[in-house]
Write a protein that holds these residues in place. Structure first.
Motif, mmCIF file in Angstrom:
data_model
loop_
_atom_site.group_PDB
_atom_site.id
_atom_site.type_symbol
_atom_site.label_atom_id
_atom_site.label_comp_id
_atom_site.label_asym_id
_atom_site.label_seq_id
_atom_site.Cartn_x
_atom_site.Cartn_y
_atom_site.Cartn_z
ATOM 1 N N TYR A 150 0.781 -1.083 -0.192
ATOM 2 C CA TYR A 150 0.001 -0.199 0.047
ATOM 3 C C TYR A 150 0.621 1.244 -0.028
ATOM 4 C CZ TYR A 150 -3.370 3.428 1.295
ATOM 5 O OH TYR A 150 -4.210 4.605 1.590
ATOM 6 N N ILE A 151 2.093 1.198 0.913
ATOM 7 C CA ILE A 151 2.685 2.575 0.817
ATOM 8 C C ILE A 151 3.444 3.013 -0.391
ATOM 9 C CG2 ILE A 151 5.055 3.335 1.988
ATOM 10 C CD1 ILE A 151 4.209 1.809 4.566
ATOM 11 N N GLN A 152 3.935 1.432 -1.139
ATOM 12 C CA GLN A 152 4.666 1.957 -2.524
ATOM 13 C C GLN A 152 3.681 2.267 -3.439
ATOM 14 O OE1 GLN A 152 6.467 -2.230 -2.495
ATOM 15 N NE2 GLN A 152 8.209 -1.602 -1.859
ATOM 16 N N GLU A 153 2.356 1.964 -3.357
ATOM 17 C CA GLU A 153 1.552 2.215 -4.352
ATOM 18 C C GLU A 153 0.923 3.288 -4.485
ATOM 19 O OE1 GLU A 153 -1.015 -1.011 -4.602
ATOM 20 O OE2 GLU A 153 0.329 -2.477 -5.154
ATOM 21 N N ILE A 154 0.637 3.859 -3.304
ATOM 22 C CA ILE A 154 -0.423 5.263 -3.008
ATOM 23 C C ILE A 154 0.391 6.464 -3.387
ATOM 24 C CG2 ILE A 154 -1.969 4.125 -1.555
ATOM 25 C CD1 ILE A 154 -0.512 5.655 0.401
ATOM 26 N N THR A 155 -0.205 7.545 -4.024
ATOM 27 C CA THR A 155 0.422 8.793 -4.070
ATOM 28 C C THR A 155 -0.537 9.821 -3.709
ATOM 29 O OG1 THR A 155 -0.484 9.027 -6.332
ATOM 30 C CG2 THR A 155 1.658 8.099 -5.991
ATOM 31 N N GLY A 156 -0.007 10.899 -3.411
ATOM 32 C CA GLY A 156 -0.882 12.276 -2.775
ATOM 33 C C GLY A 156 -0.929 12.165 -1.369
ATOM 34 N N VAL A 157 -1.792 12.973 -1.102
ATOM 35 C CA VAL A 157 -2.106 13.081 0.488
ATOM 36 C C VAL A 157 -2.915 12.097 0.965
ATOM 37 C CG1 VAL A 157 -2.682 14.636 2.107
ATOM 38 C CG2 VAL A 157 -1.221 15.639 0.530
ATOM 39 N N ASN A 158 -2.411 11.157 2.002
ATOM 40 C CA ASN A 158 -3.424 10.214 2.655
ATOM 41 C C ASN A 158 -3.382 10.181 3.990
ATOM 42 O OD1 ASN A 158 -4.316 8.245 0.010
ATOM 43 N ND2 ASN A 158 -2.329 8.868 -0.158
ATOM 44 N N LEU A 159 -3.874 11.215 4.764
ATOM 45 C CA LEU A 159 -3.734 11.532 5.948
ATOM 46 C C LEU A 159 -4.157 10.485 6.734
ATOM 47 C CD1 LEU A 159 -4.298 15.314 6.198
ATOM 48 C CD2 LEU A 159 -2.214 14.274 5.800
ATOM 49 N N ILE A 160 -5.372 9.926 6.473
ATOM 50 C CA ILE A 160 -6.039 9.006 7.639
ATOM 51 C C ILE A 160 -5.122 7.623 7.426
ATOM 52 C CG2 ILE A 160 -7.869 7.762 7.999
ATOM 53 C CD1 ILE A 160 -8.019 10.588 8.930
ATOM 54 N N ALA A 161 -4.873 7.149 6.401
ATOM 55 C CA ALA A 161 -4.169 6.051 5.989
ATOM 56 C C ALA A 161 -2.867 6.025 6.782
ATOM 57 C CB ALA A 161 -4.035 5.892 4.592
ATOM 58 N N PHE A 162 -1.984 6.960 6.589
ATOM 59 C CA PHE A 162 -0.917 7.190 7.351
ATOM 60 C C PHE A 162 -0.941 7.320 8.966
ATOM 61 C CE2 PHE A 162 0.741 7.758 2.955
ATOM 62 C CZ PHE A 162 2.171 7.003 2.886
ATOM 63 N N GLY A 218 3.195 14.516 -1.770
ATOM 64 C CA GLY A 218 2.467 14.303 -0.607
ATOM 65 C C GLY A 218 3.427 13.821 0.709
ATOM 66 N N LEU A 219 4.530 13.823 0.235
ATOM 67 C CA LEU A 219 5.489 13.150 1.232
ATOM 68 C C LEU A 219 5.555 14.087 2.871
ATOM 69 C CD1 LEU A 219 7.748 11.011 1.954
ATOM 70 C CD2 LEU A 219 9.501 12.675 1.366
ATOM 71 N N VAL A 220 5.676 15.211 2.875
ATOM 72 C CA VAL A 220 5.708 15.606 3.974
ATOM 73 C C VAL A 220 4.377 15.716 4.953
ATOM 74 C CG1 VAL A 220 5.853 18.160 5.255
ATOM 75 C CG2 VAL A 220 7.531 17.502 3.205
ATOM 76 N N PRO A 221 3.022 16.013 4.244
ATOM 77 C CA PRO A 221 1.846 15.668 5.189
ATOM 78 C C PRO A 221 1.670 14.146 5.421
ATOM 79 C CG PRO A 221 1.398 16.365 2.685
ATOM 80 C CD PRO A 221 2.732 16.708 3.131
ATOM 81 N N ASN A 222 2.171 13.369 4.614
ATOM 82 C CA ASN A 222 2.097 12.003 4.924
ATOM 83 C C ASN A 222 2.755 11.577 6.228
ATOM 84 O OD1 ASN A 222 -0.115 11.446 2.876
ATOM 85 N ND2 ASN A 222 1.380 10.767 1.397
ATOM 86 N N LEU A 223 4.002 12.104 5.917
ATOM 87 C CA LEU A 223 4.966 11.745 7.038
ATOM 88 C C LEU A 223 4.523 12.289 8.403
ATOM 89 C CD1 LEU A 223 8.604 12.172 5.661
ATOM 90 C CD2 LEU A 223 7.385 10.057 6.463
ATOM 91 N N LEU A 224 3.922 13.598 8.251
ATOM 92 C CA LEU A 224 3.622 14.102 9.763
ATOM 93 C C LEU A 224 1.986 13.512 10.226
ATOM 94 C CD1 LEU A 224 3.739 17.972 8.670
ATOM 95 C CD2 LEU A 224 4.946 16.812 10.334
ATOM 96 N N ALA A 225 1.378 12.796 9.268
ATOM 97 C CA ALA A 225 0.226 12.142 9.596
ATOM 98 C C ALA A 225 0.502 10.746 10.269
ATOM 99 C CB ALA A 225 -0.480 11.884 8.414
#
Length: 244
Positions: A49-61, A179-186
């Motif tokens: 899942y981590i390798q496939e998704i792109t963009g901001v995914n806050l809830i998932a992360f 979406g790396l930064v917001p995903n990492l923060l999430a």
């Protein structure tokens, strides 16, 4: 507190009882290692899942971060060691916050700046953090060396290593820069939520255990078992490093 701990160990507690608790504890650790080979490995489905998704995914992360913390036995062992002899919530908050600060800082910076460290080496150091804290709880440094290391500084420093353990694994999965930064923060928020959940469960169990007459007797055994688990993690990771 320490004198009561040591006196409780010296009276009314047989060696067979101590070894029985150690065997049970280590069996549980081995079971956990059997289901997840590396302490910071991500489940296969989550990895895909981590390798496939792109963009901001806050809830998932956030979910992935919380899941990592509550299933990370190395984190939980170190967290248990931190709060083992802490009774006041303000002291617990200080130490847990230091651990969270260290863990969050290196996880975020490690991934963002692509600072990768060999997973076996970093996980062996994390195992060492468990050994260190167990020995600290046993009062070993005062007896062996005549001084007490700064426990707050040690908690922060080992928190840095725990964060690098996760960042090194995340880097291997090549998360999309979109979406790396917001995903990492999430993800980090999820880790902290998971830590609060794990801490709450640990404190609930500890609160009941501390009310029993045998707490100080069994506390010695528990910390010896925790130290043994840390050495087991170190040996496991170093073996992987030299044979991989």
């Amino acid at each position: 507190m320490l004198s009561a701990f040591l006196n409780g160990h010296c009276h009314g507690h047989t060696s067979s009882g101590r070894y029985r608790y150690i065997r049970i504890f280590l069996a549980l650790v081995l079971l956990g290692m059997g289901t997840e080979v590396l302490a910071h490995a991500v489940a296969q489905g989550d990895k895909g899942y981590i390798q496939e998704i792109t963009g901001v995914n806050l809830i998932a992360f956030m979910y992935l971060g919380a899941k990592h913390m509550v299933t990370g036995y190395d984190h939980l062992l170190f967290l248990l060691g931190i709060v083992f002899f802490l009774y006041r919530m303000q002291h617990i908050a200080i130490y847990v916050s230091l651990f969270a600060l260290g863990h969050s800082t290196t996880m975020l910076l490690g991934v963002y700046f692509n600072i990768g460290i060999n997973s076996y080496i970093i996980d062996a150091i994390i195992g060492l953090s468990v050994v260190y804290k167990a020995l600290d709880n046993l009062g070993a440094y005062q007896r062996w060396f005549g001084f007490q290391p700064n426990t707050k500084a040690a908690t922060l420093i080992f928190g840095f290593f725990h964060g690098f353990g996760l960042s090194s694994k995340i880097i291997e999965y090549n998360i999309s820069p979109d979406g790396l930064v917001p995903n990492l923060l999430a993800f980090n928020v999820g880790v902290e939520v998971g830590q609060l959940i794990a801490l709450a469960m640990i404190l609930i169990v500890m609160s009941f255990w501390r009310k029993t007459d045998g707490f100080f007797r069994h506390a010695y055994t528990a910390n010896v078992a925790m130290m043994s688990a840390g050495f087991l993690l170190i040996g496991y990771q170093l073996t992987g490093y030299f044979t991989a």
